[in-house]
Design a protein around this motif. Structure first.
Motif, PDB file in Angstrom:
ATOM      1  N   SER A  53       0.824  -1.073   0.081  1.00  0.00           N
ATOM      2  CA  SER A  53      -0.090  -0.012  -0.024  1.00  0.00           C
ATOM      3  C   SER A  53       0.851   1.412  -0.241  1.00  0.00           C
ATOM      4  CB  SER A  53      -0.892  -0.103   1.213  1.00  0.00           C
ATOM      5  OG  SER A  53      -0.238   0.018   2.424  1.00  0.00           O
ATOM      6  N   ILE A  54       2.157   1.047   0.697  1.00  0.00           N
ATOM      7  CA  ILE A  54       2.879   2.284   0.711  1.00  0.00           C
ATOM      8  C   ILE A  54       3.441   2.490  -0.649  1.00  0.00           C
ATOM      9  CG2 ILE A  54       5.086   3.172   1.598  1.00  0.00           C
ATOM     10  CD1 ILE A  54       4.502   1.841   4.143  1.00  0.00           C
ATOM     11  N   LEU A  55       3.570   1.435  -1.466  1.00  0.00           N
ATOM     12  CA  LEU A  55       4.166   1.672  -2.807  1.00  0.00           C
ATOM     13  C   LEU A  55       3.379   2.428  -3.665  1.00  0.00           C
ATOM     14  CD1 LEU A  55       6.477   0.359  -4.385  1.00  0.00           C
ATOM     15  CD2 LEU A  55       4.986  -1.415  -5.282  1.00  0.00           C
ATOM     16  N   THR A  56       2.032   2.846  -3.560  1.00  0.00           N
ATOM     17  CA  THR A  56       1.197   3.643  -4.155  1.00  0.00           C
ATOM     18  C   THR A  56       1.454   5.195  -4.042  1.00  0.00           C
ATOM     19  OG1 THR A  56      -0.439   3.747  -2.428  1.00  0.00           O
ATOM     20  CG2 THR A  56      -0.721   2.003  -4.005  1.00  0.00           C
ATOM     21  N   CYS A  57       2.250   5.301  -2.965  1.00  0.00           N
ATOM     22  CA  CYS A  57       2.856   6.759  -2.640  1.00  0.00           C
ATOM     23  C   CYS A  57       4.123   6.683  -3.391  1.00  0.00           C
ATOM     24  CB  CYS A  57       2.935   6.994  -1.305  1.00  0.00           C
ATOM     25  SG  CYS A  57       3.745   8.476  -0.769  1.00  0.00           S
ATOM     26  N   SER A  58       5.122   5.734  -3.304  1.00  0.00           N
ATOM     27  CA  SER A  58       6.453   5.872  -3.843  1.00  0.00           C
ATOM     28  C   SER A  58       6.299   5.960  -5.333  1.00  0.00           C
ATOM     29  CB  SER A  58       7.156   4.479  -3.505  1.00  0.00           C
ATOM     30  OG  SER A  58       7.328   4.689  -2.110  1.00  0.00           O
ATOM     31  N   VAL A  59       5.494   5.237  -6.069  1.00  0.00           N
ATOM     32  CA  VAL A  59       5.543   5.022  -7.552  1.00  0.00           C
ATOM     33  C   VAL A  59       5.328   6.391  -8.079  1.00  0.00           C
ATOM     34  CG1 VAL A  59       5.205   2.493  -7.602  1.00  0.00           C
ATOM     35  CG2 VAL A  59       3.314   4.245  -7.760  1.00  0.00           C
ATOM     36  N   MET A  60       4.490   7.098  -7.497  1.00  0.00           N
ATOM     37  CA  MET A  60       4.141   8.365  -8.019  1.00  0.00           C
ATOM     38  C   MET A  60       5.239   9.267  -7.981  1.00  0.00           C
ATOM     39  SD  MET A  60       0.949  11.187  -7.403  1.00  0.00           S
ATOM     40  CE  MET A  60       0.630  12.537  -8.291  1.00  0.00           C
ATOM     41  N   VAL A  61       6.189   9.278  -6.847  1.00  0.00           N
ATOM     42  CA  VAL A  61       7.385   9.860  -6.784  1.00  0.00           C
ATOM     43  C   VAL A  61       8.281   9.612  -7.771  1.00  0.00           C
ATOM     44  CG1 VAL A  61       9.190  10.815  -5.144  1.00  0.00           C
ATOM     45  CG2 VAL A  61       6.717  10.467  -4.336  1.00  0.00           C
ATOM     46  N   VAL A  62       8.109   8.384  -7.926  1.00  0.00           N
ATOM     47  CA  VAL A  62       9.286   7.838  -9.130  1.00  0.00           C
ATOM     48  C   VAL A  62       8.937   8.352 -10.590  1.00  0.00           C
ATOM     49  CG1 VAL A  62       9.711   5.875 -10.530  1.00  0.00           C
ATOM     50  CG2 VAL A  62       9.926   5.408  -7.990  1.00  0.00           C
ATOM     51  N   GLY A  63       7.779   8.725 -10.685  1.00  0.00           N
ATOM     52  CA  GLY A  63       7.084   9.316 -12.000  1.00  0.00           C
ATOM     53  C   GLY A  63       7.676  10.677 -11.931  1.00  0.00           C
ATOM     54  N   PHE A  64       7.967  11.320 -10.765  1.00  0.00           N
ATOM     55  CA  PHE A  64       8.491  12.855 -10.993  1.00  0.00           C
ATOM     56  C   PHE A  64       9.873  12.683 -11.516  1.00  0.00           C
ATOM     57  CE2 PHE A  64       5.738  14.013  -6.924  1.00  0.00           C
ATOM     58  CZ  PHE A  64       4.597  14.223  -7.600  1.00  0.00           C
ATOM     59  N   ALA A  65      10.470  11.695 -11.306  1.00  0.00           N
ATOM     60  CA  ALA A  65      12.034  11.665 -11.623  1.00  0.00           C
ATOM     61  C   ALA A  65      11.929  11.406 -13.339  1.00  0.00           C
ATOM     62  CB  ALA A  65      12.720  10.682 -11.050  1.00  0.00           C
ATOM     63  N   VAL A  66      10.946  10.585 -13.959  1.00  0.00           N
ATOM     64  CA  VAL A  66      10.894  10.428 -14.973  1.00  0.00           C
ATOM     65  C   VAL A  66      10.260  11.309 -16.064  1.00  0.00           C
ATOM     66  CG1 VAL A  66       9.941   8.445 -16.769  1.00  0.00           C
ATOM     67  CG2 VAL A  66      10.833   7.940 -14.553  1.00  0.00           C
ATOM     68  N   GLY A  67       9.355  11.999 -15.770  1.00  0.00           N
ATOM     69  CA  GLY A  67       8.421  12.989 -16.523  1.00  0.00           C
ATOM     70  C   GLY A  67       9.224  14.267 -17.003  1.00  0.00           C
ATOM     71  N   PRO A  68      10.147  14.757 -16.114  1.00  0.00           N
ATOM     72  CA  PRO A  68      10.808  15.850 -16.508  1.00  0.00           C
ATOM     73  C   PRO A  68      11.720  15.857 -17.599  1.00  0.00           C
ATOM     74  CG  PRO A  68      10.875  15.731 -14.093  1.00  0.00           C
ATOM     75  CD  PRO A  68      10.273  14.537 -14.644  1.00  0.00           C
ATOM     76  N   LEU A  69      12.341  14.452 -17.776  1.00  0.00           N
ATOM     77  CA  LEU A  69      13.111  14.297 -19.051  1.00  0.00           C
ATOM     78  C   LEU A  69      12.433  14.534 -20.472  1.00  0.00           C
ATOM     79  CD1 LEU A  69      14.696  10.979 -17.712  1.00  0.00           C
ATOM     80  CD2 LEU A  69      15.492  13.239 -17.587  1.00  0.00           C
TER      81      LEU A  69
END
Length: 628
Positions: free
Chosen positions: A239-255
């Motif tokens: 359930s915590i992973l649902t928070c972490s994966v969105m933050v991972v998206g923060f690293a990918v999107g700006p590229l």
């Protein structure tokens, strides 16, 4: 300088045979070494209407586009200098009225640039590094400069700045004598720098709230983890992973969003990405399984990250360097204050609504509101505004050589990929100072997300608080951030006084981080020392006050330091910062809860405090750099 000054003194630049000026009389300019042609008597030879309309029979009809000919009598006319400005012909033959504006034919010379540009070209942080061959840029201040006519021939800028080097890519130099760069005119209303101060602050607040909305979305599930466990029958870690994966998206999107905004502008990217972010909250609310929720949360992070990467650029678009610091302070606080609202709101929804989907509907409403508001902001990115103006002028005048330097030096796709993907990695591998600053930002950002999962453990075990009351414990972090914003205003005034006395250095930006650095370990030591049942809840909650204050000051200071230190590759340096910061923010939630259960409430907090102590020493060592 008024535009009519050019009728009395505007000699033709010898370095640009395409220079076109609006003149009715000519005087010598003996003091100009750049303009050896000093007398033109064509103005005294008034052409009759018949001469203008009836060309000689020997006009090159077969080899010339006669439909666009403005000077067919060129072959039977004599004048002393042997050069005739186009605007003079247009003026005498009344052809200027056939165009949208007579100003389209008036361009700048090396002499006229003297009062409008600096001899040394300067590069703003918003220079299009990713989509332009920046190493060959001759006019990087094109996007911040204002000229009387709004058109600067490439030869004029070369003569003004004494650029004589051979071009590295000869094919780009075909017809270089005729290329004219588009700039903003003096007082141009389309220049975002000329917007009213009130409107600038409205835009600044809108994009700052947008960052809060994006950060809110990343942590909105923190107060409803129990609901995720119950609905999908998964463990706490999943359930915590649902928070972490969105933050991972923060690293990918700006590229993707950063180079796309340089090519198409801020507004289209805001519109497309935020619309998709709003839409993808629907499957988050209705997902039938945990896999679908995790994937949609990741995509929400990718699409919403445009707000994180473009908001700072938007602020830089509209504020000059001297006044940018105050505006950046609000933006700096947003990505750290935004996540605090997540558990605060979702905690109340969990306790009083008991509906997981309602958390995502609220997030969708917040995202949709910011999508509509942000899409209403006019385009702010100067290179794109000028690119659109150049396209309009090319269509109106039929002159294909009116363009921006970004268009002339457009980087190939391979170069864009190298700049966007490889340059941030190369900076991380080769720049120890950037690495140290990034690691400091990673620590602060990670500790913020650690708070979101440490507080539930602490306040449930000690005071048996539910998620709604635990959410209220985050309010002191916001209060500390507000105090930090007041301090940043004082720091900006100090910085303004410093640069008025001497040339600034990047180390001048570190004062804020030196003030804020002690507060982070102090906050965590307070949190550990007050985590006992016999101590009132005010004790551990007050730790957020010190942490919020130090967190915002550190981020504000280090962010400005990176920009000033890596001016020519600021975009790549900031991309490296966002990537590493997001990685840390995604990792810490995955083990924080287990760490507090295994080590205990006191030792877990003290361990985190100890991790911040070396950075306190690092900041204290910076005092010597600033003092030097």
């Amino acid at each position: 300088m008024a535009s009519n000054d050019y009728t009395d003194q505007n000699p033709l630049d010898s370095s640009s045979t395409s220079t076109i000026v609006d003149a009715s009389s000519w005087t010598s300019a003996d003091n100009s070494k750049d303009h050896p042609i000093q007398e033109k008597d064509f103005a005294s030879q008034r052409l009759s209407k018949e001469q203008c309309e009836n060309p000689d029979i020997n006009l090159r009809v077969a080899a010339k586009d006669v439909n666009h000919s403005h000077f067919p009598q060129e072959y039977e006319t004599e004048e002393a200098a042997g050069l005739v400005p186009v605007s003079t012909v247009l003026s005498h033959c009344n052809l200027a009225n056939t165009q949208t504006s007579g100003d389209l034919y008036r361009t700048e010379t090396a002499l006229t640039l003297e009062t409008q540009l600096s001899r040394r070209a300067t590069t703003d942080v918003n220079f299009p590094f990713a989509t332009e061959i920046s190493d060959r840029a001759e006019f990087p201040d094109e996007y911040t400069a204002e000229t009387v006519t709004g058109l600067v021939p490439v030869q004029s800028i070369r003569a003004f700045r004494r650029i004589s080097k051979e071009p590295a890519i000869p094919e780009l130099e075909k017809g270089v004598e005729e290329i004219e760069y588009v700039t903003f005119k003096i007082g141009d209303p389309q220049n975002p720098m000329n917007w009213s101060t009130t409107f600038k602050w409205c835009v600044t607040l809108i994009v700052s709230v947008l960052v809060i909305a994006v950060a809110f979305g990343s942590s909105c599930v923190a107060g409803g983890l129990e609901l995720i466990e119950e609905k999908y029958h998964v463990s706490l870690e999943v359930s915590i992973l649902t928070c972490s994966v969105m933050v991972v998206g923060f690293a990918v999107g700006p590229l993707a969003w950063s180079p796309l905004s340089e090519q198409f502008g801020r507004r289209p990217i805001y519109f497309i990405s935020l619309l998709l972010y709003t839409i993808f909250n629907i499957p988050c609310a209705l997902s039938p399984n945990i896999g679908g929720l995790i994937v949609c949360r990741f995509l929400c992070g990718v699409f919403s990250s445009s707000g994180l990467v473009l908001a700072g650029g938007t602020i830089a678009d509209i504020w000059p360097m001297a006044h940018r610091g105050n505006a950046i302070a609000y933006f700096a606080a947003a990505p750290y204050c935004g996540p605090v609202f997540g558990p605060l709101v979702s905690g109340f929804i969990h306790i009083y609504g008991r509906r997981l989907d309602l958390i995502f509907w609220v997030n969708m409403a917040f995202a949709g509101t910011m999508f509509i508001t942000t899409s209403a902001i006019p385009e702010t990115y100067a290179p794109v505004i000028l690119k659109r103006r150049a396209a309009k002028l090319r269509k109106e005048t039929g002159n294909p050589n009116i363009m921006t330097e970004q268009e002339r030096l457009k980087a190939p796709l391979s170069e864009i990929i190298r700049t966007v993907l490889l340059r941030p990695v190369m900076l991380i591998m080769t720049e120890p100072v950037l690495n140290l600053m990034n690691m400091y930002i990673v620590l602060i950002y990670s500790l913020l997300y650690a708070f979101f999962f440490a507080y539930p453990v602490i306040f449930q075990e000690l005071y048996d608080y539910n998620d709604s009351l635990i959410g209220l414990m985050f309010v002191p972090i916001l209060i500390g951030a507000m105090f930090a914003l007041v301090t940043t205003q004082i720091l900006e005034r100090m910085y303004s006084k410093t640069i008025s006395r001497r040339l600034p250095t990047p180390e001048d930006r570190l004062i804020g981080s030196m003030i804020g650095a002690p507060f982070v370990p102090i906050a965590l030591f307070i949190l550990g020392a007050t985590s006992y049942k016999n101590i009132i809840w005010v004790g551990p909650s007050s730790a957020g006050l010190a942490f919020g204050y130090g967190m915002v000051l550190i981020y504000f200071s280090v962010n400005n330091y990176i920009i000033d230190s890596y001016e020519k590759c600021a975009a790549s340096a900031l991309a490296a910062k966002v990537f590493t910061r997001s990685a840390g923010g995604a990792a810490f939630p995955l083990f924080t809860t287990q760490m507090y259960h295994r080590l205990g409430l006191q030792w877990a907090s003290w361990l985190l405090a100890s991790s911040a102590l070396p950075w306190l020493s690092f900041q204290l060592a910076s005092i010597g750099l600033v003092g030097g």
